[in-house]
Design a protein around this motif. Structure first.
Motif, PDB file in Angstrom:
ATOM      1  N   GLU A  70       0.842  -1.203   0.000  1.00 28.16           N
ATOM      2  CA  GLU A  70       0.000   0.000   0.000  1.00 28.16           C
ATOM      3  C   GLU A  70       0.871   1.246   0.000  1.00 28.16           C
ATOM      4  N   GLY A  71       0.811   1.986  -1.076  1.00 25.11           N
ATOM      5  CA  GLY A  71       1.552   3.224  -1.183  1.00 25.11           C
ATOM      6  C   GLY A  71       3.014   3.054  -1.533  1.00 25.11           C
ATOM      7  N   SER A  72       3.483   1.814  -1.742  1.00 25.18           N
ATOM      8  CA  SER A  72       4.898   1.610  -2.031  1.00 25.18           C
ATOM      9  C   SER A  72       5.102   0.216  -2.629  1.00 25.18           C
ATOM     10  N   TYR A  73       6.328  -0.319  -2.533  1.00 23.55           N
ATOM     11  CA  TYR A  73       6.634  -1.656  -3.027  1.00 23.55           C
ATOM     12  C   TYR A  73       7.872  -2.165  -2.296  1.00 23.55           C
ATOM     13  N   GLU A  74       8.135  -3.465  -2.420  1.00 19.73           N
ATOM     14  CA  GLU A  74       9.300  -4.094  -1.813  1.00 19.73           C
ATOM     15  C   GLU A  74      10.049  -4.913  -2.858  1.00 19.73           C
ATOM     16  N   CYS A  75      11.364  -4.997  -2.725  1.00 16.61           N
ATOM     17  CA  CYS A  75      12.196  -5.854  -3.556  1.00 16.61           C
ATOM     18  C   CYS A  75      12.648  -7.042  -2.716  1.00 16.61           C
ATOM     19  N   ARG A  76      12.329  -8.247  -3.148  1.00 23.08           N
ATOM     20  CA  ARG A  76      12.686  -9.460  -2.406  1.00 23.08           C
ATOM     21  C   ARG A  76      13.601 -10.335  -3.262  1.00 23.08           C
ATOM     22  N   ASP A  77      14.467 -11.096  -2.607  1.00 22.49           N
ATOM     23  CA  ASP A  77      15.450 -11.917  -3.308  1.00 22.49           C
ATOM     24  C   ASP A  77      14.802 -13.125  -3.971  1.00 22.49           C
ATOM     25  N   CYS A  78      15.310 -13.456  -5.160  1.00 20.41           N
ATOM     26  CA  CYS A  78      14.851 -14.661  -5.857  1.00 20.41           C
ATOM     27  C   CYS A  78      15.333 -15.909  -5.121  1.00 20.41           C
ATOM     28  N   ALA A  79      14.727 -17.048  -5.451  1.00 21.59           N
ATOM     29  CA  ALA A  79      15.178 -18.325  -4.897  1.00 21.59           C
ATOM     30  C   ALA A  79      16.587 -18.622  -5.387  1.00 21.59           C
ATOM     31  N   LYS A  80      17.330 -19.431  -4.618  1.00 28.88           N
ATOM     32  CA  LYS A  80      18.707 -19.765  -4.964  1.00 28.88           C
ATOM     33  C   LYS A  80      18.797 -20.472  -6.306  1.00 28.88           C
ATOM     34  N   ALA A  81      17.731 -21.152  -6.687  1.00 33.43           N
ATOM     35  CA  ALA A  81      17.740 -21.914  -7.941  1.00 33.43           C
ATOM     36  C   ALA A  81      17.603 -21.034  -9.169  1.00 33.43           C
ATOM     37  N   CYS A  82      17.281 -19.742  -8.970  1.00 30.28           N
ATOM     38  CA  CYS A  82      16.935 -18.883 -10.099  1.00 30.28           C
ATOM     39  C   CYS A  82      18.058 -17.927 -10.483  1.00 30.28           C
ATOM     40  N   LEU A  83      18.186 -17.703 -11.788  1.00 28.43           N
ATOM     41  CA  LEU A  83      18.942 -16.574 -12.330  1.00 28.43           C
ATOM     42  C   LEU A  83      17.921 -15.595 -12.886  1.00 28.43           C
ATOM     43  N   GLY A  84      17.478 -14.668 -12.013  1.00 28.14           N
ATOM     44  CA  GLY A  84      16.376 -13.797 -12.385  1.00 28.14           C
ATOM     45  C   GLY A  84      15.048 -14.514 -12.178  1.00 28.14           C
ATOM     46  N   CYS A  85      14.041 -13.784 -11.721  1.00 28.43           N
ATOM     47  CA  CYS A  85      12.765 -14.430 -11.444  1.00 28.43           C
ATOM     48  C   CYS A  85      11.629 -13.427 -11.573  1.00 28.43           C
ATOM     49  N   MET A  86      10.426 -13.959 -11.583  1.00 26.25           N
ATOM     50  CA  MET A  86       9.219 -13.141 -11.665  1.00 26.25           C
ATOM     51  C   MET A  86       8.397 -13.218 -10.377  1.00 26.25           C
ATOM     52  N   GLY A  87       8.884 -13.971  -9.415  1.00 28.00           N
ATOM     53  CA  GLY A  87       8.167 -14.130  -8.161  1.00 28.00           C
ATOM     54  C   GLY A  87       8.921 -15.065  -7.239  1.00 28.00           C
ATOM     55  N   ALA A  88       8.267 -15.462  -6.158  1.00 32.29           N
ATOM     56  CA  ALA A  88       8.918 -16.303  -5.151  1.00 32.29           C
ATOM     57  C   ALA A  88       8.897 -17.767  -5.560  1.00 32.29           C
ATOM     58  N   GLY A  89       9.948 -18.512  -5.134  1.00 29.38           N
ATOM     59  CA  GLY A  89       9.976 -19.952  -5.351  1.00 29.38           C
ATOM     60  C   GLY A  89      10.682 -20.367  -6.618  1.00 29.38           C
ATOM     61  N   PRO A  90      11.096 -21.647  -6.693  1.00 23.63           N
ATOM     62  CA  PRO A  90      11.819 -22.154  -7.877  1.00 23.63           C
ATOM     63  C   PRO A  90      10.939 -22.299  -9.108  1.00 23.63           C
ATOM     64  N   GLY A  91       9.625 -22.128  -8.970  1.00 22.40           N
ATOM     65  CA  GLY A  91       8.750 -22.232 -10.134  1.00 22.40           C
ATOM     66  C   GLY A  91       8.549 -20.919 -10.863  1.00 22.40           C
ATOM     67  N   ARG A  92       9.193 -19.809 -10.370  1.00 20.86           N
ATOM     68  CA  ARG A  92       9.029 -18.504 -11.027  1.00 20.86           C
ATOM     69  C   ARG A  92      10.350 -18.006 -11.609  1.00 20.86           C
ATOM     70  N   CYS A  93      11.243 -18.951 -11.901  1.00 23.43           N
ATOM     71  CA  CYS A  93      12.568 -18.562 -12.406  1.00 23.43           C
ATOM     72  C   CYS A  93      12.505 -18.172 -13.880  1.00 23.43           C
ATOM     73  N   LYS A  94      13.340 -17.199 -14.247  1.00 21.54           N
ATOM     74  CA  LYS A  94      13.544 -16.903 -15.665  1.00 21.54           C
ATOM     75  C   LYS A  94      14.564 -17.885 -16.256  1.00 21.54           C
ATOM     76  N   LYS A  95      15.634 -18.156 -15.521  1.00 21.96           N
ATOM     77  CA  LYS A  95      16.623 -19.162 -15.887  1.00 21.96           C
ATOM     78  C   LYS A  95      17.058 -19.890 -14.614  1.00 21.96           C
ATOM     79  N   CYS A  96      17.640 -21.078 -14.835  1.00 15.69           N
ATOM     80  CA  CYS A  96      18.110 -21.854 -13.689  1.00 15.69           C
ATOM     81  C   CYS A  96      19.565 -21.512 -13.375  1.00 15.69           C
ATOM     82  N   SER A  97      19.908 -21.471 -12.101  1.00 12.05           N
ATOM     83  CA  SER A  97      21.287 -21.232 -11.669  1.00 12.05           C
ATOM     84  C   SER A  97      22.141 -22.461 -11.961  1.00 12.05           C
ATOM     85  N   PRO A  98      23.462 -22.302 -12.056  1.00 16.59           N
ATOM     86  CA  PRO A  98      24.348 -23.474 -12.207  1.00 16.59           C
ATOM     87  C   PRO A  98      24.130 -24.458 -11.068  1.00 16.59           C
ATOM     88  N   GLY A  99      24.065 -25.757 -11.410  1.00 17.84           N
ATOM     89  CA  GLY A  99      23.782 -26.779 -10.410  1.00 17.84           C
ATOM     90  C   GLY A  99      22.307 -27.132 -10.334  1.00 17.84           C
TER      91      GLY A  99
END
Length: 420
Positions: free
Chosen positions: A266-295
């Motif tokens: 409300e009235g603002s926004y927050e930046c939260r870290d992507c899951a460790k499995a993600c290289l860039g993401c659109m939301g929380a969790g390993p199912g919202r990754c743009k790409k997968c991290s090495p490993g």
């Protein structure tokens, strides 16, 4: 010269204890230094002067009350007229003006004592207000109410109602300060004569102003309702006299990092870290990754951990693979330990006797104690049979035998004690 050190366990302990007790102050008995605290702020000289005058006036009341109040009114009036402006009364009052711990009061009294005496003997009639004469006119430490600064300028809003009665004029009554108004919550403007951000005029007349709060996100409003908004706070947009939350995440108004995703609030926004499995993401969790991290690898819609241990990845001898989240590590197999980069077999230590860590000197002491016990036992058995000379003879033989054995049976006894 190096200090003498005793040999053996017991003498060493006693020597160390005596040395410790000979120290002048054990560390836990030394008083810890007091915590450093910042000195209290010094009062403004005007406030010190006002306190001095208030105490002086109380002293005047006390001296009249303590010295008079009997039954002979005519006598009191005659004596009072002499005592009222006497030096004796002035001295009595000045003695109790400052408390013993009030350093600033004593310093000011010392600087102004001649002025006080001058007022007492010569100025009371023409200047009955000691505070005005001493603190404002003579010492120039204070200003009249509603004024401030070296020239005693009027506060915003005038001297009658500084800051409209809805704030505090900085430095009012002193020769310092900026004269700016520190307004109460809900009020604003140079002289606190307006409603502040997020408040509206609920009532106003020539001398009175009431400011009430607007609806939450409204910065300016005409009333308390949600639909009375005229201007919105940051993060909100005005729509049909209502303030609607701006979705910064959907309007690209957010500024998040490459490995973060945006969450609207409300009235603002927050930046939260992507899951460790993600290289860039659109939301929380390993199912919202743009790409997968090495490993990690794509399995359906999720980035899941790759088990590297399914292949030969640890080439070292006696090494085994341990899978970790997003990677793996090579560890030594059971029964082996890492030594200079390679896995070597762990050596099982030999079982040691109970006294295996005793020094040579301690072994000698233990030997003498052991043979001493034998001597005492033989002497006791001889005494029970009333064989006094036999006991002496056996004791002497046992003593010599013990001495001889202590010199020549070290290896045998040490092996017995160490369990070898």
């Amino acid at each position: 010269m190096a200090p003498w050190l005793p040999k053996g366990l017991v003498p060493a302990v006693l020597w160390g204890l005596s040395l410790f007790l000979s120290l002048p102050d054990p560390i836990w008995l030394q008083p810890s230094p007091p915590p450093q605290s910042s000195p209290p702020p010094q009062p403004h000289p005007c406030h010190t002067c006002r306190g001095l005058v208030d105490s002086f006036n109380k002293g005047l009341e006390r001296t009249i009350r303590d010295n008079f109040g009997g039954g002979n009114t005519a006598w009191e009036e005659e004596k009072l007229s002499k005592y009222k402006d006497s030096e004796t009364r002035l001295v009595e009052v000045l003695e109790g003006v400052c408390s013993k711990s009030d350093f600033e009061c004593h310093r000011l009294l010392e600087l102004s004592e001649e002025l006080v005496e001058s007022w007492w003997f010569h100025k009371q009639q023409e200047a009955p207000d000691l505070f005005q004469w001493l603190c404002s006119d003579s010492l120039k430490l204070c200003c009249p109410a509603g004024t401030f600064g070296p020239s005693c300028l009027p506060c915003p809003g005038g001297t009658e109602r500084p800051c409209g009665g809805y704030g505090q004029c900085e430095g009012e009554g002193t020769r310092g300060g900026s004269g700016q108004c520190d307004c109460q919550a809900g009020y604003g403007g140079e002289a606190c004569g307006q409603c502040g951000l997020g408040y509206f005029e609920a009532e106003r007349n020539a001398s009175h102003l009431v400011c009430s709060a607007c609806f939450g996100p409204c910065a300016r409003c005409s009333g308390p309702e949600e639909s009375n908004c005229l201007q919105c706070k940051k993060g909100w947009a005005l729509h049909h006299l209502k303030c609607v939350d701006i979705d910064e995440c959907g309007t690209e108004g957010a500024n998040c990092g490459a490995d973060q995703f945006c969450v609207n609030t409300e009235g603002s926004y927050e930046c939260r870290d992507c899951a460790k499995a993600c290289l860039g993401c659109m939301g929380a969790g390993p199912g919202r990754c743009k790409k997968c991290s090495p490993g990690y690898q794509q399995v359906g819609s999720k980035c899941l951990d790759v088990d590297e241990c399914e292949t030969e990845v640890c080439p070292g001898e006696n090494e085994q693979c341990e899978n970790t989240e997003g990677g793996y590590r090579c560890i030594c197999a059971e029964g082996y330990k890492q030594l200079e980069g390679i896995c070597v077999k762990e050596q099982i230590p030999e079982s040691a006797g109970f006294f295996s860590e005793m020094t040579e000197d301690e072994l000698v002491v233990l030997q003498q104690m052991f043979f001493g016990v034998i001597i005492c036992a033989l002497a006791t058995l001889a005494a029970k049979g009333d064989l006094v000379f036999t006991a002496i003879f056996i004791g002497a033989v046992a003593a010599m035998t013990g001495y001889w054995l202590s010199e020549r049976s070290d290896r045998v006894l040490e092996g017995f004690i160490k369990g070898r």
